[in-house]
Design a protein around this motif. Structure first.
Motif, PDB file in Angstrom:
ATOM      1  N   ASN A 115       0.816  -1.215   0.000  1.00 36.13           N
ATOM      2  CA  ASN A 115       0.000   0.000   0.000  1.00 36.13           C
ATOM      3  C   ASN A 115       0.850   1.265   0.000  1.00 36.13           C
ATOM      4  OD1 ASN A 115      -2.492  -1.235  -0.135  1.00 36.13           O
ATOM      5  ND2 ASN A 115      -2.829  -1.248   2.074  1.00 36.13           N
ATOM      6  N   LEU A 116       2.003   1.207   0.668  1.00 38.34           N
ATOM      7  CA  LEU A 116       2.900   2.364   0.657  1.00 38.34           C
ATOM      8  C   LEU A 116       3.408   2.634  -0.755  1.00 38.34           C
ATOM      9  CD1 LEU A 116       4.560   4.588   2.002  1.00 38.34           C
ATOM     10  CD2 LEU A 116       6.290   2.852   2.565  1.00 38.34           C
ATOM     11  N   ALA A 117       3.814   1.577  -1.456  1.00 38.63           N
ATOM     12  CA  ALA A 117       4.307   1.748  -2.835  1.00 38.63           C
ATOM     13  C   ALA A 117       3.232   2.373  -3.726  1.00 38.63           C
ATOM     14  CB  ALA A 117       4.744   0.395  -3.391  1.00 38.63           C
ATOM     15  N   LYS A 118       1.986   1.946  -3.548  1.00 46.22           N
ATOM     16  CA  LYS A 118       0.885   2.503  -4.353  1.00 46.22           C
ATOM     17  C   LYS A 118       0.656   3.976  -4.044  1.00 46.22           C
ATOM     18  CE  LYS A 118      -1.554  -1.936  -4.524  1.00 46.22           C
ATOM     19  NZ  LYS A 118      -2.679  -2.712  -3.929  1.00 46.22           N
ATOM     20  N   GLN A 119       0.670   4.319  -2.757  1.00 49.07           N
ATOM     21  CA  GLN A 119       0.437   5.721  -2.379  1.00 49.07           C
ATOM     22  C   GLN A 119       1.567   6.622  -2.871  1.00 49.07           C
ATOM     23  OE1 GLN A 119      -1.094   7.041   1.323  1.00 49.07           O
ATOM     24  NE2 GLN A 119      -2.130   5.129   1.806  1.00 49.07           N
ATOM     25  N   LEU A 120       2.787   6.112  -2.809  1.00 44.76           N
ATOM     26  CA  LEU A 120       3.917   6.912  -3.294  1.00 44.76           C
ATOM     27  C   LEU A 120       3.812   7.154  -4.800  1.00 44.76           C
ATOM     28  CD1 LEU A 120       6.873   5.385  -1.239  1.00 44.76           C
ATOM     29  CD2 LEU A 120       5.848   7.649  -0.957  1.00 44.76           C
ATOM     30  N   LYS A 121       3.413   6.145  -5.537  1.00 47.27           N
ATOM     31  CA  LYS A 121       3.254   6.302  -6.995  1.00 47.27           C
ATOM     32  C   LYS A 121       2.170   7.315  -7.315  1.00 47.27           C
ATOM     33  CE  LYS A 121       4.029   5.424 -11.333  1.00 47.27           C
ATOM     34  NZ  LYS A 121       5.264   5.929 -11.971  1.00 47.27           N
ATOM     35  N   SER A 122       1.101   7.283  -6.520  1.00 49.64           N
ATOM     36  CA  SER A 122       0.005   8.225  -6.731  1.00 49.64           C
ATOM     37  C   SER A 122       0.447   9.658  -6.468  1.00 49.64           C
ATOM     38  CB  SER A 122      -1.164   7.846  -5.810  1.00 49.64           C
ATOM     39  OG  SER A 122      -2.207   8.780  -5.929  1.00 49.64           O
ATOM     40  N   ASN A 123       1.311   9.851  -5.477  1.00 50.55           N
ATOM     41  CA  ASN A 123       1.758  11.195  -5.102  1.00 50.55           C
ATOM     42  C   ASN A 123       2.982  11.672  -5.867  1.00 50.55           C
ATOM     43  OD1 ASN A 123       0.279  12.430  -2.496  1.00 50.55           O
ATOM     44  ND2 ASN A 123       0.223  10.197  -2.385  1.00 50.55           N
ATOM     45  N   TYR A 124       3.794  10.734  -6.344  1.00 46.91           N
ATOM     46  CA  TYR A 124       5.017  11.082  -7.077  1.00 46.91           C
ATOM     47  C   TYR A 124       5.076  10.275  -8.379  1.00 46.91           C
ATOM     48  CZ  TYR A 124       6.260  13.021  -2.534  1.00 46.91           C
ATOM     49  OH  TYR A 124       6.253  13.737  -1.354  1.00 46.91           O
ATOM     50  N   PRO A 125       4.207  10.605  -9.335  1.00 44.61           N
ATOM     51  CA  PRO A 125       4.078   9.799 -10.568  1.00 44.61           C
ATOM     52  C   PRO A 125       5.328   9.768 -11.448  1.00 44.61           C
ATOM     53  CG  PRO A 125       2.813  11.838 -10.723  1.00 44.61           C
ATOM     54  CD  PRO A 125       3.267  11.742  -9.315  1.00 44.61           C
ATOM     55  N   ASP A 126       6.258  10.705 -11.242  1.00 43.21           N
ATOM     56  CA  ASP A 126       7.473  10.716 -12.070  1.00 43.21           C
ATOM     57  C   ASP A 126       8.484   9.651 -11.644  1.00 43.21           C
ATOM     58  OD1 ASP A 126       6.443  12.820 -13.493  1.00 43.21           O
ATOM     59  OD2 ASP A 126       7.504  14.362 -12.346  1.00 43.21           O
ATOM     60  N   PHE A 127       8.227   9.022 -10.506  1.00 47.66           N
ATOM     61  CA  PHE A 127       9.122   7.974  -9.994  1.00 47.66           C
ATOM     62  C   PHE A 127       8.379   6.645  -9.919  1.00 47.66           C
ATOM     63  CE2 PHE A 127      10.509  12.037  -8.202  1.00 47.66           C
ATOM     64  CZ  PHE A 127      11.857  12.048  -8.572  1.00 47.66           C
ATOM     65  N   ASN A 128       9.148   5.577  -9.799  1.00 51.85           N
ATOM     66  CA  ASN A 128       8.568   4.240  -9.646  1.00 51.85           C
ATOM     67  C   ASN A 128       8.927   3.700  -8.261  1.00 51.85           C
ATOM     68  OD1 ASN A 128       7.687   4.077 -12.472  1.00 51.85           O
ATOM     69  ND2 ASN A 128       9.878   3.964 -12.906  1.00 51.85           N
ATOM     70  N   PHE A 129       8.025   2.908  -7.695  1.00 54.37           N
ATOM     71  CA  PHE A 129       8.209   2.409  -6.331  1.00 54.37           C
ATOM     72  C   PHE A 129       7.908   0.913  -6.288  1.00 54.37           C
ATOM     73  CE2 PHE A 129       6.941   6.820  -6.350  1.00 54.37           C
ATOM     74  CZ  PHE A 129       7.975   7.411  -5.634  1.00 54.37           C
ATOM     75  N   VAL A 130       8.904   0.154  -5.886  1.00 54.19           N
ATOM     76  CA  VAL A 130       8.813  -1.309  -5.905  1.00 54.19           C
ATOM     77  C   VAL A 130       8.714  -1.836  -4.470  1.00 54.19           C
ATOM     78  CG1 VAL A 130      10.029  -3.436  -6.516  1.00 54.19           C
ATOM     79  CG2 VAL A 130      10.084  -1.463  -8.074  1.00 54.19           C
ATOM     80  N   PRO A 131       7.654  -2.601  -4.153  1.00 52.81           N
ATOM     81  CA  PRO A 131       7.531  -3.192  -2.816  1.00 52.81           C
ATOM     82  C   PRO A 131       8.392  -4.454  -2.713  1.00 52.81           C
ATOM     83  CG  PRO A 131       5.613  -3.759  -4.144  1.00 52.81           C
ATOM     84  CD  PRO A 131       6.490  -2.891  -5.001  1.00 52.81           C
ATOM     85  N   VAL A 132       9.257  -4.501  -1.706  1.00 54.14           N
ATOM     86  CA  VAL A 132      10.211  -5.609  -1.573  1.00 54.14           C
ATOM     87  C   VAL A 132      10.018  -6.329  -0.235  1.00 54.14           C
ATOM     88  CG1 VAL A 132      12.673  -6.204  -1.323  1.00 54.14           C
ATOM     89  CG2 VAL A 132      11.952  -4.553  -3.061  1.00 54.14           C
ATOM     90  N   TYR A 133      10.000  -7.661  -0.287  1.00 59.46           N
ATOM     91  CA  TYR A 133      10.064  -8.480   0.919  1.00 59.46           C
ATOM     92  C   TYR A 133      11.456  -9.095   0.974  1.00 59.46           C
ATOM     93  CZ  TYR A 133       9.656 -12.916   3.527  1.00 59.46           C
ATOM     94  OH  TYR A 133       9.889 -13.984   4.362  1.00 59.46           O
ATOM     95  N   TRP A 134      12.233  -8.663   1.954  1.00 59.09           N
ATOM     96  CA  TRP A 134      13.608  -9.146   2.160  1.00 59.09           C
ATOM     97  C   TRP A 134      13.538 -10.380   3.055  1.00 59.09           C
ATOM     98  CZ3 TRP A 134      18.533  -6.520   1.164  1.00 59.09           C
ATOM     99  CH2 TRP A 134      19.630  -7.072   1.819  1.00 59.09           C
ATOM    100  N   MET A 135      13.836 -11.533   2.501  1.00 57.41           N
ATOM    101  CA  MET A 135      13.771 -12.765   3.283  1.00 57.41           C
ATOM    102  C   MET A 135      14.987 -12.885   4.191  1.00 57.41           C
ATOM    103  SD  MET A 135      12.183 -15.754   0.901  1.00 57.41           S
ATOM    104  CE  MET A 135      13.700 -16.107   0.037  1.00 57.41           C
ATOM    105  N   ALA A 136      14.741 -13.143   5.466  1.00 55.04           N
ATOM    106  CA  ALA A 136      15.837 -13.311   6.437  1.00 55.04           C
ATOM    107  C   ALA A 136      16.348 -14.748   6.369  1.00 55.04           C
ATOM    108  CB  ALA A 136      15.354 -12.962   7.832  1.00 55.04           C
TER     109      ALA A 136
END
Length: 537
Positions: A115-136
């Protein structure tokens, strides 16, 4: 259908975390920027100027390799491709490789990140935002991850395990699959979960591959990118910091200093750094590296190295050097074009010890976002609460407080001596006026008598409450049973339940419901009602 309660009022979160989300002045030196949508623009600018863009090539190469055997969604593949571009940034969460995802909050971490990645894209459309799950995948505490809870039963994977958990063979999980077959039931949702477990754990060779498959099945269509950073190509991008930790111990010096300041402010310290914050890792081995008399040793082994030998090993085999809890965040932020880390209270607490380490290492410190926390309850439970004339928020009280509240609420006798106490106060006000006109000893006698009378009223009020509790025991037991159901072991539901327990009833609507209802910028505890039984009817 979602209601919220402040984290502080829940009683389940530390002062450090509640002070952080309330933006207390004392904590501002311990982080870079507070998580507001506006502050992400400055974070983007800073990260763009400090991030080594050459890391992108290795990152994409490793991800393409790791996804080669997975059914990769169009959204995820698009995100991986976007990581080649300088205008793409990540937002990241991390989690252990818990069996079948472990506690329910695994879902909340990833939903918050998506949801954070989606909101960032909506607010800053000139950039791309990738949601990452870092496996421990490099963690080695098998006892922390080898089980999950389902309806008051602990489903455990019994295995003799050593070394990094990501390397562990999935052999032996056939027994767990049989237990799941028995416990989950025969519904359509249960059959889906049983099949998902078997494919994830019986059709993959090790725990890292199984976990990646499982997370991809649950969140792949949303574009989640899952990364296992246990790779020589990625570790080689971190070799400078590995060498610095071995020789100069910057992580120890800076983290100890910052932890000391936090402690002086009255906060509990989450992690204590060591002189060297690295493990030496081989198949079946992950042991601490220590330095003594100018030599380096691997604990619990006979391995020893000179300074030149261990530095040469970093060049030749960087994958053998595994960061601990202090160094792992630095590794993550060096490797990824990352803007924010999303985690629970315990994680954010240790991140707050690391700001000076990042400054000393010239690495941008990410925005720290507390993941969404949720209490899920069914429409059936909601009806029971209303019938008892209670409120969902009441269940956050201690059992003693809840019972007292319900007793006062349901008692036909008013258990409140406030009026009597007011009358007493007025009577003694007159006596004090009289005492002021005579000697001090009489004034003291009046004060002593007032205290005695007030204590007597308090005692009588408690006796009345106790008597009414006894009379209303049956009614009180109903609300206490509900509390025990929603707060198993007097703990938050999200720390105990596995997602399967909710999924069996609510099905594939669960993740879309969470994605729709949760807001990563809402720093409150969410109480979310699920329409399970009304739908069934």
């Amino acid at each position: 259908m979602a209601d919220c309660l402040s984290f502080r009022k829940t009683g389940f979160f530390s002062n450090l975390i509640t002070d952080y989300i309330e933006e207390k002045q004392d904590l501002k030196p311990f982080y870079n920027r507070f998580p507001t949508i506006k502050n992400f623009k400055s974070q983007i600018d800073e990260k763009k100027s400090t991030y080594d863009q050459s890391n992108r090539e290795a990152l994409v190469e490793v991800l393409q390799t790791q996804y080669s055997s997975l059914s990769t969604s169009e959204a995820t593949q698009h995100h991986i491709d976007l990581l080649n571009e300088d205008s793409t940034f990540t937002v990241t969460t991390g989690h252990q490789l818990n069996l079948f995802t472990g506690p329910l909050y695994f879902l909340y971490k990833i939903v918050s990140t998506l949801n954070l990645a989606k909101q960032l894209k909506s607010n800053y459309p000139d950039f791309n935002f990738v949601p990452v799950y870092w496996m421990a995948s490099e963690d080695h505490d098998f006892e922390e991850i080898n089980f999950f809870n389902f309806k008051d039963k602990k489903i455990r994977w019994e295995k003799a395990a050593k070394g990094p958990v990501g390397h562990l063979s999935t052999s032996g999980l056939e027994k767990v699959a049989k237990q799941i077959e028995k416990e989950f039931g025969k519904s359509e949702n249960a059959e889906y979960l049983k099949g998902l477990f078997k494919i994830a754990y019986l059709n993959h060779d090790n725990l890292a591959e199984a976990t990646q498959f499982l997370a991809n099945e649950l969140f792949g269509k949303e574009g989640l990118v899952i990364l296992d950073a246990d790779d020589a190509r990625l570790k080689s991008r971190f070799d400078h910091y590995i060498k610095d930790d071995l020789i100069h111990h910057t992580s120890f010096k800076e983290t100890e200093k910052q932890a000391g300041v936090l402690s002086d402010l009255g906060y509990s310290v989450q992690v204590n750094p060591r002189e060297i914050n690295l493990f030496y890792m081989l198949e079946g081995l992950r042991e601490r590296i220590v330095k003594k008399d100018q030599k380096y040793y691997v604990l619990e082994t006979d391995m020893e190295f000179t300074k030149d030998e261990i530095l040469e090993l970093v060049d030749q085999h960087p994958e053998r050097f595994s960061p601990n809890v202090v160094m792992r965040p630095l590794y993550q932020e060096v490797l990824l074009p990352n803007l924010a880390y999303i985690g629970g209270g315990g994680e954010q607490a240790y991140w707050l010890e690391l700001k000076s380490l990042f400054d000393a290492s010239s690495v941008t410190f990410p925005i720290l976002m507390l993941r969404n926390s949720v209490l899920l309850y069914s429409d059936k439970v909601s009806k029971k609460i209303k019938k008892l004339e209670a409120d969902i928020y009441d269940l956050f009280l201690s059992p003693e407080q809840l019972e007292a509240l319900q007793t006062r609420r349901n008692s036909k006798i008013k258990i409140d001596f406030h009026k009597q106490k007011q009358t007493l106060h007025q009577q003694f006000a007159e006596l004090y006026d009289l005492a002021s006109k005579t000697d001090h000893s009489f004034y003291g006698a009046v004060a002593a008598q007032e205290k005695k009378q007030k204590n007597g009223l308090d005692h009588l009020e408690k006796r009345l409450l106790k008597a009414q509790k006894k009379k209303l025991k049956q009614q009180n037991e109903r609300i206490l049973e509900l509390q025990s159901e929603l707060f198993p072991g007097r703990s938050l539901q999200e720390r105990q339940l596995n997602f399967s327990e909710i999924f069996v009833d609510y099905g594939e609507r669960l993740i879309p419901k969470l994605l729709n209802e949760l807001d990563p910028f809402q720093f409150d505890f969410i109480c979310l009602e699920l329409d399970i039984y009304n739908t069934k009817q």
